[in-house]
Motif scaffolding. Structure first.
Motif, PDB file in Angstrom:
ATOM      1  N   ALA A 125       0.839  -1.211   0.000  1.00 56.91           N
ATOM      2  CA  ALA A 125       0.000   0.000   0.000  1.00 56.91           C
ATOM      3  C   ALA A 125       0.870   1.256   0.000  1.00 56.91           C
ATOM      4  N   ARG A 165      -8.436  -6.316  -2.420  1.00 58.54           N
ATOM      5  CA  ARG A 165      -8.860  -4.934  -2.679  1.00 58.54           C
ATOM      6  C   ARG A 165      -7.703  -4.105  -3.243  1.00 58.54           C
ATOM      7  N   LEU A 166      -6.516  -4.271  -2.670  1.00 60.85           N
ATOM      8  CA  LEU A 166      -5.373  -3.512  -3.169  1.00 60.85           C
ATOM      9  C   LEU A 166      -5.000  -3.978  -4.579  1.00 60.85           C
ATOM     10  N   ARG A 169      -7.331  -2.350  -6.937  1.00 57.32           N
ATOM     11  CA  ARG A 169      -6.983  -0.930  -7.069  1.00 57.32           C
ATOM     12  C   ARG A 169      -5.792  -0.755  -8.006  1.00 57.32           C
ATOM     13  N   GLY A 172      -6.815  -1.446 -11.535  1.00 60.46           N
ATOM     14  CA  GLY A 172      -7.589  -0.331 -12.052  1.00 60.46           C
ATOM     15  C   GLY A 172      -6.703   0.829 -12.471  1.00 60.46           C
ATOM     16  N   LEU A 173      -5.665   1.086 -11.690  1.00 59.72           N
ATOM     17  CA  LEU A 173      -4.734   2.155 -12.033  1.00 59.72           C
ATOM     18  C   LEU A 173      -3.980   1.851 -13.328  1.00 59.72           C
TER      19      LEU A 173
END
Length: 178
Positions: A125, A165-166, A169, A172-173
């Motif tokens: 993260a 979840r990470l 993310r 998606g980036l």
């Protein structure tokens, strides 16, 4: 009586870390950071690895700058890895045993082993926050591998969910679809 006095400072360190964590969770981030910093200096670089790992793990959460958060998470990982590798004959260090559910009050080696998935997830993260997706993905892979050493339970499932979840993310980036 002497043995009890020797155990009290260790218990006192964990108690003080816990008090700082409560301050942070209550919204007093600066005071939590100040107390953890003071305790970090008391423990010192040669202090107990379990204490250093625990303290650095929570100190990272009190940081305002993502680079500082990464530095503290890396210190926590370094302390945990150093402690584990110093005990090569231990079954848990060799991955032969499932680690109990969550980092809590048990043998320090077992508790440190339970920290690994969380440490790698936090570092992932941190790297994501610093726009270093390749490093973040590498740490996510390590988190996925180390989470398998945990016993089934809420802690393990919570970490798996956070890892997923990470990953979503990051995907998606990058414009990827899961």
């Amino acid at each position: 009586m002497e043995k009890r006095r020797e155990a009290t400072p260790e218990d006192g360190v964990l108690t003080r870390i816990g008090q700082a964590i409560m301050l942070h969770r209550a919204g007093d981030r600066e005071e939590a950071r100040n107390r953890l910093s003071e305790l970090w200096h008391e423990i010192g670089p040669q202090g107990d690895a379990f204490h250093r790992c625990t303290l650095a793990h929570y100190m990272a959460d009190t940081q305002d700058d993502p680079r500082d958060e990464l530095d503290w998470d890396l210190r926590a990982l370094e302390a945990a890895e150093g402690f584990v590798t110093e005990r090569p004959g231990n079954a848990a260090a060799q991955g032969e045993a499932k680690v109990a559910d969550g980092p809590g009050p048990r043998h320090p080696l077992v508790a440190l082993r339970a920290f690994f998935p969380s440490l790698h997830l936090n570092i992932a993260a941190d790297y994501a926050a610093l726009d270093r997706p390749a490093d973040a993905r590498a740490q996510l892979r390590r988190a996925r591998v180390s989470v398998n050493a945990l016993a089934d339970g809420e802690y393990r499932q919570g970490l798996r969910d956070a890892i997923d979840r990470l990953q979503l993310r990051l995907d998606g980036l990058a414009g990827h679809t899961p």
